[in-house]
Motif scaffolding. Structure first.
Motif, short mmCIF file in Angstrom:
data_model
loop_
_atom_site.label_atom_id
_atom_site.label_comp_id
_atom_site.label_asym_id
_atom_site.label_seq_id
_atom_site.Cartn_x
_atom_site.Cartn_y
_atom_site.Cartn_z
N SER A 116 0.79 -1.46 -0.36
CA SER A 116 -0.32 0.08 0.18
C SER A 116 0.72 1.40 -0.19
CB SER A 116 -0.82 0.03 1.28
OG SER A 116 -0.51 0.07 2.28
N VAL A 117 0.58 2.49 -0.88
CA VAL A 117 0.22 3.46 -0.82
C VAL A 117 -0.15 4.50 -0.33
CG1 VAL A 117 2.19 5.10 -2.40
CG2 VAL A 117 2.93 2.39 -2.45
N TRP A 118 -0.12 5.19 0.07
CA TRP A 118 -0.65 6.67 0.69
C TRP A 118 -0.61 8.06 0.06
CZ3 TRP A 118 -0.17 9.24 6.32
CH2 TRP A 118 -1.37 10.14 6.49
N LEU A 119 -1.76 8.20 -1.05
CA LEU A 119 -1.59 9.74 -1.54
C LEU A 119 -1.35 10.58 -0.16
CD1 LEU A 119 -2.32 9.15 -4.43
CD2 LEU A 119 -0.08 8.66 -3.65
N ARG A 120 -0.98 10.88 0.62
CA ARG A 120 -1.20 11.68 1.76
C ARG A 120 -1.06 13.61 0.90
NH1 ARG A 120 2.52 12.41 7.41
NH2 ARG A 120 0.95 13.94 8.17
N ALA A 121 -2.29 14.00 1.41
CA ALA A 121 -2.99 15.89 0.92
C ALA A 121 -3.25 15.73 2.18
CB ALA A 121 -3.51 15.40 -0.16
#
Length: 195
Positions: A116-121
């Motif tokens: 998993s890769v969290w696209l953190r915004a």
């Protein structure tokens, strides 16, 4: 079948990547999971998969229609089934709905079979991206910003459990976001290797 994927964009070089596991993009609505996911898949030369699109196709209904007719628990059950199927079918880039990673069973399934890769915004970035859209069933409330803020505060600690994180500041181009995700993935040679 060869697992070697050709990259068509890396600073003028023809890098070759080998993807070992499906990469699952997670994060809030508006984080860019679909846009970044499509560009990342193109960069790595692998399929792009979208769990929401698969659910809509199977149901012949939109996500908001499914929520309205069958409720969120039904949707979440179907979402888990679809994510499991997509993880098993072929290696690629999988974009998930904002709530998918919240379920423990989904996090475990993704960890076991992918990465998993969290696209953190930040909240303001997300709000600027979603405030003019009516396709978000969870934001159909009297105060959508307050709803988004509550979802954000509840979900961030769960997203933080993702294997990797790529920060989105709202000003970074999609291609540069792909660069960030690839850089994060290359720290995990069990997921992605550059040859």
């Amino acid at each position: 079948m060869s697992e070697i994927k050709h990259n068509t964009h890396t600073e003028g070089t023809d890098a070759v990547f080998e993807l070992h596991k499906t990469v699952v993009l997670v994060g809030m609505m508006g984080a860019g999971k679909t846009a970044v996911g499509r560009a990342l898949a193109a960069r790595l030369g692998v399929p792009f998969l979208d769990s929401d699109a698969e659910i809509e196709s199977a149901a012949n209904m939109t996500i908001p229609e499914i929520f309205e007719r069958d409720g969120e628990p039904f949707f979440r059950s179907k979402e888990s089934q679809v994510i499991g199927r997509l993880l098993d079918e072929e290696k690629g880039i999988l974009s998930t709905g904002g709530g998918a990673f919240l379920a423990e069973q989904n996090r475990q399934m993704i960890s076991d079979r992918g990465a998993s890769v969290w696209l953190r915004a930040d909240l303001n970035v997300l709000w600027n991206r979603v405030k003019h859209k009516d396709t978000r069933p969870l934001l159909r409330t009297a105060d959508p910003y307050a709803t988004l803020r509550a979802l954000y505060e509840d979900r961030v600690p769960v997203y933080a459990q993702a294997d990797l994180t790529a920060q989105s500041d709202g000003e970074t181009s999609i291609e540069n976001m792909v660069d960030r995700v690839v850089a994060a993935l290359l720290t995990r040679p069990d997921v992605l290797e550059q040859k």
